[in-house]
Design an enzyme around this catalytic site. Structure first.
Site, PDB file in Angstrom:
ATOM      1  N   HIS B 215      41.549  -7.769  -3.376  1.00  0.00           N
ATOM      2  CA  HIS B 215      41.819  -6.407  -3.073  1.00  0.00           C
ATOM      3  C   HIS B 215      43.219  -5.804  -3.376  1.00  0.00           C
ATOM      4  O   HIS B 215      43.512  -4.582  -3.319  1.00  0.00           O
ATOM      5  CB  HIS B 215      41.635  -6.086  -1.447  1.00  0.00           C
ATOM      6  CG  HIS B 215      40.384  -5.844  -1.339  1.00  0.00           C
ATOM      7  ND1 HIS B 215      39.146  -6.961  -1.269  1.00  0.00           N
ATOM      8  CD2 HIS B 215      39.520  -4.837  -0.744  1.00  0.00           C
ATOM      9  CE1 HIS B 215      37.968  -6.329  -0.951  1.00  0.00           C
ATOM     10  NE2 HIS B 215      38.108  -5.176  -0.599  1.00  0.00           N
ATOM     11  N   SER B 219      38.912  -4.889  -8.370  1.00  0.00           N
ATOM     12  CA  SER B 219      38.011  -5.616  -9.404  1.00  0.00           C
ATOM     13  C   SER B 219      38.527  -5.350 -10.862  1.00  0.00           C
ATOM     14  O   SER B 219      38.911  -4.035 -11.237  1.00  0.00           O
ATOM     15  CB  SER B 219      36.683  -5.230  -9.219  1.00  0.00           C
ATOM     16  OG  SER B 219      36.278  -5.276  -7.749  1.00  0.00           O
ATOM     17  N   LYS B 242      23.253  -2.302  -5.438  1.00  0.00           N
ATOM     18  CA  LYS B 242      23.019  -3.064  -6.475  1.00  0.00           C
ATOM     19  C   LYS B 242      23.060  -4.685  -6.317  1.00  0.00           C
ATOM     20  O   LYS B 242      22.068  -5.199  -6.714  1.00  0.00           O
ATOM     21  CB  LYS B 242      24.194  -2.774  -7.592  1.00  0.00           C
ATOM     22  CG  LYS B 242      23.900  -3.248  -8.895  1.00  0.00           C
ATOM     23  CD  LYS B 242      24.931  -2.812  -9.649  1.00  0.00           C
ATOM     24  CE  LYS B 242      24.815  -3.299 -11.456  1.00  0.00           C
ATOM     25  NZ  LYS B 242      25.693  -3.219 -12.312  1.00  0.00           N
ATOM     26  N   ASP B 243      23.728  -4.863  -5.111  1.00  0.00           N
ATOM     27  CA  ASP B 243      23.683  -6.226  -4.957  1.00  0.00           C
ATOM     28  C   ASP B 243      22.585  -6.481  -4.175  1.00  0.00           C
ATOM     29  O   ASP B 243      22.128  -7.771  -4.114  1.00  0.00           O
ATOM     30  CB  ASP B 243      24.961  -6.658  -3.898  1.00  0.00           C
ATOM     31  CG  ASP B 243      26.416  -6.757  -4.684  1.00  0.00           C
ATOM     32  OD1 ASP B 243      26.286  -7.048  -5.856  1.00  0.00           O
ATOM     33  OD2 ASP B 243      27.398  -6.784  -4.120  1.00  0.00           O
ATOM     34  N   GLU B 286      24.256 -35.772  -9.073  1.00  0.00           N
ATOM     35  CA  GLU B 286      23.686 -34.514  -8.939  1.00  0.00           C
ATOM     36  C   GLU B 286      23.888 -33.680 -10.485  1.00  0.00           C
ATOM     37  O   GLU B 286      24.867 -33.950 -10.933  1.00  0.00           O
ATOM     38  CB  GLU B 286      23.992 -33.713  -7.837  1.00  0.00           C
ATOM     39  CG  GLU B 286      23.387 -34.173  -6.608  1.00  0.00           C
ATOM     40  CD  GLU B 286      22.105 -33.844  -6.506  1.00  0.00           C
ATOM     41  OE1 GLU B 286      21.006 -34.600  -6.830  1.00  0.00           O
ATOM     42  OE2 GLU B 286      21.893 -32.804  -5.515  1.00  0.00           O
TER      43      GLU B 286
HETATM   44  C1  HEM Z   1      28.869 -25.236   1.102  1.00  0.00           C
HETATM   45  C2  HEM Z   1      28.056 -25.481   1.722  1.00  0.00           C
HETATM   46  C3  HEM Z   1      26.963 -26.721   1.848  1.00  0.00           C
HETATM   47  C4  HEM Z   1      26.726 -27.351   0.661  1.00  0.00           C
HETATM   48  C5  HEM Z   1      27.280 -27.151  -0.938  1.00  0.00           C
HETATM   49  C6  HEM Z   1      25.719 -28.446   1.272  1.00  0.00           C
HETATM   50  C7  HEM Z   1      25.396 -29.299   0.398  1.00  0.00           C
HETATM   51  C8  HEM Z   1      24.354 -30.425   0.897  1.00  0.00           C
HETATM   52  C9  HEM Z   1      23.515 -31.256  -0.046  1.00  0.00           C
HETATM   53  C10 HEM Z   1      23.603 -31.476  -1.483  1.00  0.00           C
HETATM   54  C11 HEM Z   1      22.628 -32.005   0.961  1.00  0.00           C
HETATM   55  C12 HEM Z   1      21.800 -33.402   0.484  1.00  0.00           C
HETATM   56  C13 HEM Z   1      20.461 -32.605   0.223  1.00  0.00           C
HETATM   57  C14 HEM Z   1      19.377 -33.393   0.015  1.00  0.00           C
HETATM   58  O1  HEM Z   1      19.250 -34.015  -1.059  1.00  0.00           O
HETATM   59  O2  HEM Z   1      18.652 -33.923   1.182  1.00  0.00           O
HETATM   60  C15 HEM Z   1      23.093 -31.608   2.340  1.00  0.00           C
HETATM   61  C16 HEM Z   1      22.629 -32.176   3.328  1.00  0.00           C
HETATM   62  C17 HEM Z   1      22.814 -32.080   4.717  1.00  0.00           C
HETATM   63  N1  HEM Z   1      23.742 -30.845   4.980  1.00  0.00           N
HETATM   64 FE1  HEM Z   1      24.602 -29.653   3.886  1.00  0.00          FE
HETATM   65  N2  HEM Z   1      25.765 -28.405   2.721  1.00  0.00           N
HETATM   66  C18 HEM Z   1      26.595 -27.266   3.100  1.00  0.00           C
HETATM   67  C19 HEM Z   1      26.626 -26.970   4.310  1.00  0.00           C
HETATM   68  C20 HEM Z   1      26.237 -27.598   5.539  1.00  0.00           C
HETATM   69  C21 HEM Z   1      26.615 -27.265   6.784  1.00  0.00           C
HETATM   70  C22 HEM Z   1      27.435 -26.249   7.271  1.00  0.00           C
HETATM   71  C23 HEM Z   1      25.931 -28.202   7.723  1.00  0.00           C
HETATM   72  C24 HEM Z   1      26.009 -28.365   9.188  1.00  0.00           C
HETATM   73  C25 HEM Z   1      26.461 -27.446   9.878  1.00  0.00           C
HETATM   74  C26 HEM Z   1      25.260 -29.111   6.737  1.00  0.00           C
HETATM   75  C27 HEM Z   1      24.319 -30.049   7.339  1.00  0.00           C
HETATM   76  C28 HEM Z   1      23.601 -30.985   6.547  1.00  0.00           C
HETATM   77  C29 HEM Z   1      23.010 -31.883   6.957  1.00  0.00           C
HETATM   78  C30 HEM Z   1      22.587 -32.536   8.524  1.00  0.00           C
HETATM   79  C31 HEM Z   1      22.318 -32.834   5.900  1.00  0.00           C
HETATM   80  C32 HEM Z   1      21.333 -34.138   5.716  1.00  0.00           C
HETATM   81  C33 HEM Z   1      19.972 -33.463   5.702  1.00  0.00           C
HETATM   82  C34 HEM Z   1      19.400 -33.615   4.297  1.00  0.00           C
HETATM   83  O3  HEM Z   1      19.515 -34.346   3.815  1.00  0.00           O
HETATM   84  O4  HEM Z   1      18.568 -32.530   4.049  1.00  0.00           O
HETATM   85  N3  HEM Z   1      25.443 -28.667   5.416  1.00  0.00           N
HETATM   86  N4  HEM Z   1      24.059 -30.606   2.391  1.00  0.00           N
END
Ligand code: HEM
Lengths: 256, 406
Positions: B215, B219, B242-243, B286
């Site tokens: 800001h 932009s 637009k978004d 990945e």
């Molecule tokens: C920037 C945001 C986030 C990214 C990029 C991200 C990315 C990921 C990835 C790549 C996995 C593995 C998925 C799989 O192959 O099963 C995963 C699993 C998981 N994430 Fe996140 N996550 C994010 C935010 C969060 C938040 C805020 C929470 C909890 C409050 C969370 C909780 C979990 C849990 C419990 C799993 C394990 C369950 C599973 O494997 O499906 N994630 N996350």
């Protein structure tokens, strides 16, 4: 802009082409027609029931199915009573009030029992190889259901000059183990007698067990497909409306 | 109609006078934020990134309610989510594929910035905040991928944490400290879960700084020239609608993958529970890390490989000073434009190299592309800035729009 798109398209076309050029050494797994594939994919209930029979009669002595509970079998078209009776055929170890070992009949809340008490036992009974749990097998291998089907039907005489190790079997789809697998050929014509009278050719049995195991790996597949379809209709309408709204709002600028 | 204010209007004004929340949002991304009128669809991706971040946090919190961060239970607890939790499969597939889409969106967002010169003065700090967000995302996704405790989770974590052992003297102690033991084990899983929960909220804070920094100058735009007040339009309703339209298109693609090809972006081996005694023949991270993985392995020396890999991202911090051209948009820089697309293609090829075993032709191509990656930043970008004669810039956004209409 056009040039850019063309350039990007050329790059995108080149990359997969070069990938396949290198992948030539890997085995090609032919694609099969499956009722569950595609946007409207569904499982055939009778086929699932046949697959369950194959699992129980052929595979269960070596392979577990630990993620699946008996209660899940209602999804195969069985009634609650039938599932109860199915579960009751199994025995599970437990303790009585005095603390001595006894067994009890299986309940619908029980999971399929493991064939071996532990990994050591499993390996000792299988020439050192470990038969994997099959609950997720169609998602845990490159090629998925196609791979499973062809693995089960891919037993042949080894090519000339290849010596297969003792206790191993040649399988042209088992690339991970240099085409030598510790599991002997399991499926033969008329290996099982289907309750619904379907002719049990090797091909048929292999298809039935593959479909059943894909259900075991992805029990929510039908709900996923149909929910997806409804969500997609909603999203397309939403996006078209958003587009016209955008055109209308932006038209105000030209009037100015 | 009476001019009397309604009681709701009065209550609203009373509250705004004390805590101007609505005005704050209106100033940030509403009718009080003037944006250049010529932004194209590449400017949708910032909003999309924010949307995916919120989606990841919402689905993540629901997953965390049912997930068990213990090495003996993690894998099965994810299967319970998939099978027994109501719509657990949907939440989990949205979260797993959401991570991939987060990176697709961020990569487009970053390349947009590189093409239109959005990193140049006066937007350097805005650019920095973006890179820090990207680094935090990489850390978050890496630790998230460990949580389901599949074979790739375990072995990916082992390979990546082992990288730090290349640091002289303190390398080994650092790795032991990261693991909380002498290998990837239960303590590692526990701390990764805690950090995976924390980092997305840190990212929210960084996003606030990112938008704040946006800001100050406002932009950038596809022409890369300063936008005169007459060439600006209020963000709301023009860019908000637009978004929303862009979001619709995004969600159609996203849901097609989530509902119909939910495992296409993942690795089959992660459906096999982690086993420290069985090393997979081919460990791959990945897809979104693949170009950096290729750079890591292109260099024969372990320490230098790690330095090059981190350097390949850190170099983005000094890009505003490596680029010696004062013209922002590649639209007016024919030579730069060519090299930009070459760099983009180079990145795709690097990604492919990262997916192959590090031997033979892929390794050679990976080395050439790694060389080109750094050559682009250290030589091409500054030299093209000096040598190139840019096409004449339009006097204003309005005049260029008129010309295009003729
Ligand atoms: C920037 C945001 C986030 C990214 C990029 C991200 C990315 C990921 C990835 C790549 C996995 C593995 C998925 C799989 O192959 O099963 C995963 C699993 C998981 N994430 Fe996140 N996550 C994010 C935010 C969060 C938040 C805020 C929470 C909890 C409050 C969370 C909780 C979990 C849990 C419990 C799993 C394990 C369950 C599973 O494997 O499906 N994630 N996350």
């Amino acid at each position: 802009m056009k040039k850019i798109i063309l350039a990007a398209a050329a790059v995108l076309a080149l990359v997969p082409a070069s990938i396949s050029a290198f992948a030539a050494t890997e085995v090609h797994i032919p694609k099969e027609q499956w009722g569950f594939s595609g946007v409207f994919g569904k499982f055939d209930r009778m086929q699932l029931q046949r697959g369950l029979q194959v699992y129980k009669e052929v595979c269960a002595s070596c392979h577990g199915l630990k993620q699946v509970a008996f209660r899940n079998l209602e999804a195969l078209g069985y009634s609650e009573e039938q599932v109860k009776a199915f579960a009751a055929e199994y025995e599970f170890p437990t303790l009585d009030d005095e603390g001595s070992d006894i067994t009890r009949k299986g309940l619908t809340s029980d999971y399929f029992p493991k064939p071996y008490p532990n990994e050591k036992f499993a390996r000792a009974s299988n020439n050192g190889a470990l038969p994997p749990d099959l609950s997720l097998i169609t998602k845990a291998r490159e090629g998925g259901p196609d791979y499973l089907f062809h693995l089960l039907t891919g037993y042949e005489d080894p090519p000339q000059g290849m010596t297969v190790m003792d206790g191993m079997h040649y399988n042209k789809y088992f690339a991970d183990g240099n085409f030598q697998i510790a599991m002997a050929r399991q499926l033969n014509d008329d290996q099982v007698t289907y309750a619904d009278g379907t002719k049990a050719s090797t091909d048929q049995i292999a298809r039935d067990i593959t479909v059943f195991l894909h259900w075991a790996a992805e029990p929510n597949l039908e709900a996923r497909n149909s929910t997806g379809f409804r969500v997609m209709i909603y999203m397309v309408i939403f996006t078209i409306l958003a587009f016209f709204l955008k055109q209308r709002i932006w038209a105000r600028l030209e009037k100015k | 109609m009476s001019t009397e204010k309604s009681v709701w209007q009065k209550a609203f004004e009373w509250h705004e006078a004390r805590l101007p929340l609505v005005s704050f949002v209106d100033n940030a991304v509403g009718s009080k934020y003037p944006a250049p009128k010529n932004l194209n669809y590449f400017w949708n991706f910032g909003f999309l990134a924010g949307f995916v971040l919120v989606l990841m946090i919402m689905t993540g919190i629901v997953l965390a309610m049912n997930y068990v961060p213990h090495k003996d239970m993690a894998f099965d607890s994810v299967e319970r989510i998939m099978r027994d939790v109501n719509y657990g499969w949907l939440i989990r597939y949205m979260h797993a594929n959401g991570a991939s889409f987060f990176f697709i969106v961020i990569y487009i967002h970053i390349f947009r910035g590189m093409y239109y010169g959005s990193y140049k003065a006066p937007r350097e700090v805005l650019w920095w905040m973006g890179i820090i967000i990207y680094l935090a995302m990489m850390a978050t996704a890496f630790m998230g991928y460990v949580l389901p405790w599949g074979q790739m989770s375990f072995w990916g974590a082992t390979v990546i944490t082992n990288m730090f052992s290349a640091i002289p003297l303190i390398g080994e102690p650092i790795v032991t400290w990261l693991w909380g033991g002498f290998g990837v084990d239960n303590p590692t899983l526990n701390r990764f879960f805690a950090l995976h929960y924390l980092l997305p909220f840190v990212i929210i804070g960084l996003v606030v700084l990112h938008i704040w920094a946006l800001h100050i100058p406002g932009s950038n735009n596809p022409l890369g020239i300063e936008a005169a007040p007459a060439d600006k339009i209020p963000f709301h309703p023009y860019y908000t609608i637009k978004d929303v339209f862009g979001l619709g298109v995004f969600l159609i693609v996203f849901f097609a993958i989530v509902f119909w090809l939910p495992n296409s972006l993942g690795h089959p081996l992660n459906y096999v529970e982690a086993n420290p005694l069985v090393t997979p023949p081919h460990i791959v991270p990945e897809w979104y890390y693949l170009p950096f993985y290729a750079i890591l392995r292109a260099i024969p020396d372990k320490l230098l490989g790690v330095v090059a890999m981190f350097g390949s991202i850190l170099i983005l911090f000094v890009l505003p000073w490596l680029d010696t051209s004062r013209v922002r948009s590649a639209t007016f820089r024919p030579v730069f434009k060519l090299f930009f697309w070459l760099f983009f293609a180079n990145g795709l090829v690097l990604g492919w190299c990262g997916s192959q075993l590090a031997e033979g032709l892929p390794l050679i191509i990976g080395r050439i592309c790694t060389f080109w990656y750094f050559f682009h930043f250290f030589v091409i970008v500054p030299v093209v800035g000096w040598m190139e004669t840019p096409r004449p810039l339009p006097a204003s956004i309005g005049s260029s729009v008129l010309k295009a209409a003729e």
